[in-house]
Each structure stands twice: as structure tokens, then as C-alpha cells.
Design a protein around this motif. Structure first.
Motif, PDB file in Angstrom:
ATOM      1  N   VAL A 162      34.872 -15.658  10.877  1.00 56.66           N
ATOM      2  CA  VAL A 162      35.777 -15.607   9.725  1.00 56.66           C
ATOM      3  C   VAL A 162      36.453 -14.242   9.642  1.00 56.66           C
ATOM      4  O   VAL A 162      37.674 -14.137   9.457  1.00 56.66           O
ATOM      5  CB  VAL A 162      35.021 -15.914   8.417  1.00 56.66           C
ATOM      6  CG1 VAL A 162      35.906 -15.625   7.213  1.00 56.66           C
ATOM      7  CG2 VAL A 162      34.583 -17.376   8.399  1.00 56.66           C
ATOM      8  N   VAL A 163      35.661 -13.173   9.793  1.00 58.32           N
ATOM      9  CA  VAL A 163      36.215 -11.824   9.735  1.00 58.32           C
ATOM     10  C   VAL A 163      37.239 -11.614  10.844  1.00 58.32           C
ATOM     11  O   VAL A 163      38.353 -11.122  10.617  1.00 58.32           O
ATOM     12  CB  VAL A 163      35.093 -10.771   9.844  1.00 58.32           C
ATOM     13  CG1 VAL A 163      35.678  -9.368   9.926  1.00 58.32           C
ATOM     14  CG2 VAL A 163      34.153 -10.883   8.652  1.00 58.32           C
ATOM     15  N   LEU A 164      36.883 -12.021  12.065  1.00 54.41           N
ATOM     16  CA  LEU A 164      37.782 -11.839  13.191  1.00 54.41           C
ATOM     17  C   LEU A 164      39.026 -12.709  13.063  1.00 54.41           C
ATOM     18  O   LEU A 164      40.120 -12.317  13.489  1.00 54.41           O
ATOM     19  CB  LEU A 164      37.049 -12.150  14.499  1.00 54.41           C
ATOM     20  CG  LEU A 164      35.895 -11.208  14.851  1.00 54.41           C
ATOM     21  CD1 LEU A 164      35.235 -11.624  16.156  1.00 54.41           C
ATOM     22  CD2 LEU A 164      36.377  -9.770  14.947  1.00 54.41           C
ATOM     23  N   THR A 165      38.879 -13.906  12.488  1.00 53.74           N
ATOM     24  CA  THR A 165      40.040 -14.775  12.269  1.00 53.74           C
ATOM     25  C   THR A 165      41.039 -14.108  11.336  1.00 53.74           C
ATOM     26  O   THR A 165      42.257 -14.134  11.583  1.00 53.74           O
ATOM     27  CB  THR A 165      39.597 -16.124  11.670  1.00 53.74           C
ATOM     28  OG1 THR A 165      38.770 -16.808  12.618  1.00 53.74           O
ATOM     29  CG2 THR A 165      40.802 -16.997  11.341  1.00 53.74           C
ATOM     30  N   LEU A 166      40.555 -13.508  10.268  1.00 54.24           N
ATOM     31  CA  LEU A 166      41.445 -12.818   9.333  1.00 54.24           C
ATOM     32  C   LEU A 166      42.141 -11.633  10.003  1.00 54.24           C
ATOM     33  O   LEU A 166      43.319 -11.361   9.755  1.00 54.24           O
ATOM     34  CB  LEU A 166      40.655 -12.351   8.112  1.00 54.24           C
ATOM     35  CG  LEU A 166      40.070 -13.474   7.239  1.00 54.24           C
ATOM     36  CD1 LEU A 166      39.219 -12.894   6.121  1.00 54.24           C
ATOM     37  CD2 LEU A 166      41.185 -14.348   6.663  1.00 54.24           C
TER      38      LEU A 166
END
Length: 451
Positions: A162-166
């Protein structure tokens, strides 16, 4: 082949933990699709098609939607972790075909992770280093680090996703902002958007576009991986349709816009030479954005791609072991963390081997070719399985979509798509390895009296 029976005296493995909700799954699908394809292979696609870089991504978006509809119907009908392997077995009941499909899916994930590892050690990293450490060693260490993260647990892995997607969405938003500024200030060369690399006959143009689309399709792969998280998702029958369609629609729109901006600002020959093509866009844009900052974002993006592909390949091993396509040991779960420990170790070792077999373009094209073959089978399977009724309600795609999905996948997997011979050689070697593993597994099962 059964899916629920356990041999007498077999120790029951703990079930996977359902921790993924609707919002998390949408971000997971988007993060699975975004990453290496758009950040690293855009230039190679431009080299095949020319300035009309947007066209292969439009066609790839249509093909992805067609096949995504089939996956949505099947995961709603059979919410299990084995994905395409499960659908193939239920539709055709040919264990050998089931194994080959499952093996191709697993290898596609590993070649994708290997392409991401190569991208990580390429031009984006070169913004920070002087090439002191060999790129292959960097790629290997990169794979091992992701394996360690996967062993900690799916919750940690998905939250990291999720963090990397953002972060990677932020990077693409920067590209779109640069493009908007160029349009408002009359920057760039709009005439490039209609230029094609191929010259001569109409057949040359067709094969050029198809070849670019086949390679560009690598950017769309990932939505099929999400179905392997069915046993770790809450209420998968209701959650998956919205998550997959939303994910493909969002990423498809972003890809087409990024392709337009890239071609508008940078000549396709410059893009082709770079393993960090979007960095070239940042440097050519009118906005003063630090190249090193964007390179860091790109590194996060390719890390996300590799993380998810290693995760999915290990879950596929787990699912195949439960289906008795692979030995039972492949389904062993780490009791403390409840992660498929043997599957994670196995696929990580294979990925380490693959990083030395080619560069980003070859590994990306191999990924797309393997998955296009699988997608053709899945689109046919959804039609065959219409005769298999289930008690619960689920999404049903219009019949025309899987028919068109099978046709388009076969066309893009055929020699009409102008791809290098090493792609077919690599895929052939992987399939030969698969056949060897199938034979070994059959011998072991017979020796144990399980076949």
C-alpha cells in the motif's frame, strides 16, 4: 485430482489468515499492475512503435479488461488460492494441462520479478551510484530482501504494498503534471503522437504495433495475481469484481496519459535507449523537479512490482500443493507467521536464477508471452465452466467478452507480434523444466500411492 481430501494420518496445515478488505484489495490490485512495466519498458515499447506510443497501451487496456472480466467471474465462482490452475483443472480435467498452466503463471511472476530486479539495478539506481556494485549482484540481493519480507507475513507485505503503491502513483502524477504544464505552455512536439516507427507495407505496420502491444501488455499484468489472494480476502465473492475492474480502469487510464506525455516531450529513439525512460521525461519537462527524487520514486515502484510477484508466486505454490499438482511440502505453512515458507524459498531461488538470463525487455516480453498463453486458456475455461453451477451468486461476464479475450490473447502471443527469438527460447526452456518437474512429481506420487 481432488481439492479437499487429505491422506490418512496427514498433519493438517493451518489455514491462511483473512486480513484483506475491499479498500486494501483495490490498492493491492493497482499496486500489482503499476510498477516495472510503465517505469522501465515504456522506452522499449516506443522503440517498436515510434511516436504513437499511446496506441499499444490503448489496445493493451482493452485486452486486459476482456480477460479481467473472465477472472472476475471465475474467482467469484471458485474463491480459492490456486487461480488459473484451479480454473483449468475444473474446465478441462487434464492434470498435465493444469500443471503447465500453473507453471507458466508461476514463471511469469518470477520473470516479472526478475525484470523488476534488473530495472532496480539500472538507470534509476545509477542516479545515486557510480556502478561500484555489479548490477547482477544488486538484483540478487534485492530478491533476497523481498523474500525475507514475505516470510514475515502477508499483512506486513500487503501494508508495504500500500505504501509503495501510493509512492509510485505519486511518481506517475508528477509525469502527468509535467505533461499538463507542457500542454499549457505549448511545449513538446504534438506531431510525434502520430508517427510510427515501421515503414513499408501495411503488414510491417501491423506487426510493429502488435509487437509493441505485446511488450506493452507487460505493464498491465498483475490483476490475475490478485485472485491468488482469495483465501486471504474477506468476502471475496463481493470484493473482487469491484477491486479488479477498478484497478484495471485506473491503471489503464494512467498508462495512456503517461504514454502521451512521454511521446510529447521525448523522441522515441531517446526513450528506447534508456532503462529509466520516465526519468528522461522528467529531465525534458518544463517543471523543475529533481531527477534524483524521481529516480527514488521509480526505485520504490519497481520494488513494489517485485514484492507482489514474489508474494503471488509463493501463494501459487501453496495453492498447487493443496491441489496435489506439486508435492505436499510446497504447501507447508510457517506456523508462527502463517506464511507459505517452502513456497517463498522455492520461488525466490528461481528468481535469483532468472535475473542472469536477460535484460528488462527480454524478461518483460517473456512475462507477457507466458501470461497471454494463460489468458487464452482462462478465457476459454470460463465458457466451458458455464455448465458447472454453484449454489452462491457471483458475477457473470457477457459471453462476447471471453470470446474476444481468447482471440486477442492468441493474436498477441502469436508470431504476428514481432518479438525477439530469445523470448520463445526462454519460454521453451521454462516449459521443458516444467515437463521435467511434472514427471518427477508423478513418480513421487505413485511411489506414495497417491495417484
Amino acid at each position: 485430482m481432488t481439492t479437499t481430501e487429505q491422506p490418512a494420518g496427514a498433519r493438517a496445515e493451518p489455514s491462511l489468515k483473512r486480513v484483506i478488505g475491499p479498500k486494501l484489495l483495490v490498492l493491492f490490485v493497482i499496486g500489482d499492475i503499476l510498477g516495472t512495466g510503465i517505469y522501465a519498458t515504456t522506452g522499449k515499447v516506443a522503440g517498436k512503435v515510434g511516436g504513437a506510443l499511446w496506441l499499444p497501451f490503448v489496445i493493451g487496456f482493452v485486452v486486459a479488461i476482456l480477460t479481467a472480466a473472465s477472472y472476475v467471474e471465475l474467482v467469484g465462482k471458485y474463491p480459492k488460492a490456486a487461480g488459473a490452475a484451479l480454473y483449468t483443472q475444473k474446465a478441462f480435467k487434464v492434470p498435465f494441462l493444469t500443471f503447465i498452466v500453473a507453471f507458466m503463471v508461476m514463471c511469469s511472476g518470477l520473470s516479472s520479478a526478475s525484470a523488476a530486479a534488473r530495472a532496480f539495478s539500472g538507470d534509476y539506481l545509477a542516479e545515486f551510484t557510480e556502478g561500484v556494485v555489479p548490477p547482477t549482484l544488486i538484483a540478487i540481493l534485492f530478491i533476497l530482501a523481498l523474500a525475507a519480507l514475505n516470510l514475515r507475513g502477508v499483512s506486513e507485505s500487503v501494508k508495504t504494498n500500500v505504501v509503495l503503491t501510493l509512492v509510485e502513483l505519486t511518481g506517475l502524477a508528477i509525469i502527468l503534471a509535467i505533461g499538463a504544464w507542457a500542454v499549457l505552455t505549448d511545449g513538446g512536439e504534438p506531431s510525434r503522437l502520430g508517427e510510427f516507427q515501421a515503414t513499408g507495407t501495411g503488414y510491417a505496420l501491423l506487426t510493429s504495433v502488435l509487437g509493441a502491444t505485446a511488450l506493452g501488455f507487460f505493464a498491465f499484468v498483475g490483476f490475475e495475481d490478485s485472485v491468488n489472494m482469495a483465501e486471504e480476502t474477506r468476502d471475496p465473492v463481493r470484493t473482487f469484481p469491484r477491486a479488479i475492474f477498478t484497478g484495471v480502469a485506473v491503471t489503464g487510464t494512467i498508462y495512456v496519459l503517461v504514454a502521451l506525455v512521454s511521446s510529447l516531450l521525448v523522441d522515441h529513439r531517446t526513450l528506447e535507449k534508456s532503462s529509466g525512460p520516465l526519468l528522461e521525461v522528467v529531465k525534458a519537462g518544463g517543471l523543475d523537479f529533481p531527477p534524483k527524487a524521481f529516480a527514488l520514486i521509480a526505485l520504490f515502484a519497481v520494488t513494489n512490482s517485485a514484492l507482489i510477484n514474489i508474494m503471488m508466486a509463493s501463494r501459487l505454490c501453496y495453492g498447487m500443493a493443496n491441489e496435489r499438482i506439486l508435492p505436499r511440502a510446497m504447501g507447508r505453512v510457517l506456523r508462527v507467521r502463517r506464511t507459505p515458507v517452502v513456497g517463498i524459498v522455492f520461488v525466490s531461488l528461481l528468481a535469483v536464477g532468472l535475473v542472469s538470463t536477460g535484460e528488462i525487455e527480454g524478461l518483460g516480453d517473456t512475462t507477457a508471452f507466458l501470461l497471454l498463453c494463460v489468458f487464452a486458456v482462462v478465457n476459454i475455461a470460463v465458457l466451458v465452466l458455464r455448465r458447472d453451477r454453484v449454489e452462491h451468486k457471483h458475477f457473470r461476464t457477457p459471453t462476447a467478452l471471453p470470446v474476444l479475450g481468447a482471440i486477442t490473447a492468441l493474436i498477441l502471443a502469436s508470431p504476428l507480434a514481432d518479438r525477439d527469438a530469445d523470448v520463445y527460447i526462454r519460454a521453451g526452456i521454462l516449459l521443458a523444466i516444467g515437463v521435467g518437474l511434472w514427471a518427477v512429481n508423478k513418480v513421487v506420487m505413485r511411489a506414495r500411492g497417491e495417484s
